[in-house]
Motif scaffolding. Structure first.
Motif, PDB file in Angstrom:
ATOM      1  N   ILE A  90       0.871  -1.175   0.000  1.00 22.12           N
ATOM      2  CA  ILE A  90       0.000   0.000   0.000  1.00 22.12           C
ATOM      3  C   ILE A  90       0.904   1.220   0.000  1.00 22.12           C
ATOM      4  O   ILE A  90       1.736   1.402   0.898  1.00 22.12           O
ATOM      5  N   SER A 112       1.218   5.443  -0.315  1.00 28.30           N
ATOM      6  CA  SER A 112       0.525   6.726  -0.266  1.00 28.30           C
ATOM      7  C   SER A 112       0.545   7.363  -1.651  1.00 28.30           C
ATOM      8  O   SER A 112       1.521   7.230  -2.402  1.00 28.30           O
ATOM      9  N   LEU A 130      -3.122   4.458  -1.532  1.00 31.50           N
ATOM     10  CA  LEU A 130      -3.956   5.132  -0.541  1.00 31.50           C
ATOM     11  C   LEU A 130      -4.111   6.578  -0.994  1.00 31.50           C
ATOM     12  O   LEU A 130      -3.154   7.353  -0.950  1.00 31.50           O
ATOM     13  N   ALA A 138      -8.447   9.869   1.248  1.00 36.18           N
ATOM     14  CA  ALA A 138      -8.705   9.021   2.414  1.00 36.18           C
ATOM     15  C   ALA A 138      -8.656   9.831   3.707  1.00 36.18           C
ATOM     16  O   ALA A 138      -9.211   9.419   4.729  1.00 36.18           O
ATOM     17  N   HIS A 190      -6.061   8.391   8.418  1.00 43.69           N
ATOM     18  CA  HIS A 190      -6.087   6.946   8.180  1.00 43.69           C
ATOM     19  C   HIS A 190      -5.243   6.223   9.219  1.00 43.69           C
ATOM     20  O   HIS A 190      -4.553   6.839  10.043  1.00 43.69           O
ATOM     21  N   LEU A 194      -6.138   0.051   6.401  1.00 44.31           N
ATOM     22  CA  LEU A 194      -5.485   0.730   5.276  1.00 44.31           C
ATOM     23  C   LEU A 194      -5.926   0.122   3.950  1.00 44.31           C
ATOM     24  O   LEU A 194      -6.179   0.845   2.983  1.00 44.31           O
ATOM     25  N   ALA A 245      -7.753   2.095   0.959  1.00 46.41           N
ATOM     26  CA  ALA A 245      -7.010   2.235  -0.296  1.00 46.41           C
ATOM     27  C   ALA A 245      -7.897   1.930  -1.499  1.00 46.41           C
ATOM     28  O   ALA A 245      -8.961   1.302  -1.378  1.00 46.41           O
TER      29      ALA A 245
END
Length: 275
Positions: free
Chosen positions: A158, A160, A195, A199, A202, A248, A252
């Motif tokens: 995952i 950012s 992600l 969002a 988080h 997460l 995502a």
């Protein structure tokens, strides 16, 4: 020049590799130049590797194995040599990567090492220290060979959305890195989720972390600070971070949506469309 006769094969994996290379070459009755001619490398490079002054590449190892009929000895030694060149505090992590059945990684600000392109890895490693940059880049990229194993780990990453916009290494390097991410799109064992900025707050605001899951051993959580790593198998800590990772993944984008966002960033920033 290092006296090869004084090279201690027990000193390090690199020394052992050099010792074995010379032993196998001499057993075949070849000079360094003759071996170099056969494998299309210079005699100087053969000599530097034999004296533990230069890191061997996997290509070099495979060519020597084929030329000398070593049964794959040097190719098997190559991963051990490369892992031994990692910073001491990171070597345990490299071992976890190789042994894990599943790896779950969350990164807050850049593309993680296992997914880096050669140019991006070089830019990251050379941001402050450019000494031995070729070797350090090769060592980092060698970790990615774990994906070529007969049974590679299932890998979840995952990232950012910020990692897609930080132009590490310049425009061409970053464009190439985004293309590299898309090459994993159809690989069911390498899964990349983004992600998005949307969002908001988080479960990963406290920072990047990795979870290593094994077939028969407890899960290990790994976090990192400056020049030090912090693995732990503490059940409570692992459970908490596993829950954070679940949240997460829920926040995502889907795998398909993540690939679409990467393409959109490429088009918006570099005017390039990738099918």
């Amino acid at each position: 020049m290092v006296n090869i006769n004084a090279l201690d094969p027990s000193a390090s994996p690199l020394d052992y590799y050099g010792f074995e290379l010379r032993r196998c070459r001499e057993a075949a009755g070849l000079t360094q130049k003759q071996l170099g001619d056969i494998i299309n490398f210079t005699a100087s490079l053969v000599g530097q590797i034999e004296t533990a002054r230069k890191l061997p590449t996997l290509d070099f190892s495979e060519r020597v194995d084929a030329a000398l009929g070593t049964g794959g000895l040097l190719s098997r030694l190559h991963p051990l040599v490369m892992r031994s060149q990692l910073p001491a505090w990171f070597q345990q992590v490299a071992e976890l990567e190789v042994r894990a059945a599943e790896i779950c990684s969350f990164q807050t600000h850049m593309i993680l090492g296992l997914l880096q392109s050669p140019a991006y890895a070089r830019a990251v490693l050379g941001a402050v220290d450019r000494s031995d940059l070729d070797d350090r880049t090769a060592v980092r990229l060698a970790r990615q060979n774990m994906f070529e194993k007969e049974e590679p780990p299932v890998f979840w990453a995952i990232l950012s959305e910020a990692a897609l916009y930080s132009e590490i290494g310049g425009r061409e390097t970053m464009r190439g890195q985004l293309v590299h991410l898309l090459t994993f799109e159809d690989n069911p064992r390498i899964n990349i989720q983004i992600l998005p900025f949307s969002a908001g707050a988080h479960a990963g605001l406290t920072g990047s972390f990795d979870l290593y899951r094994f077939a028969d051993d407890p899960t290990i959580l790994y976090t990192e600070s400056f020049r030090s790593g912090h693995p732990t198998a503490n059940p409570e800590t692992v459970r908490e971070c596993s829950l954070r990772y679940d949240h997460l993944q829920a926040a995502a984008l889907s795998l398909k949506g993540s690939a679409e966002l990467i393409r959109r960033v490429m088009e918006d920033r570099y005017g390039e469309q990738v099918a």
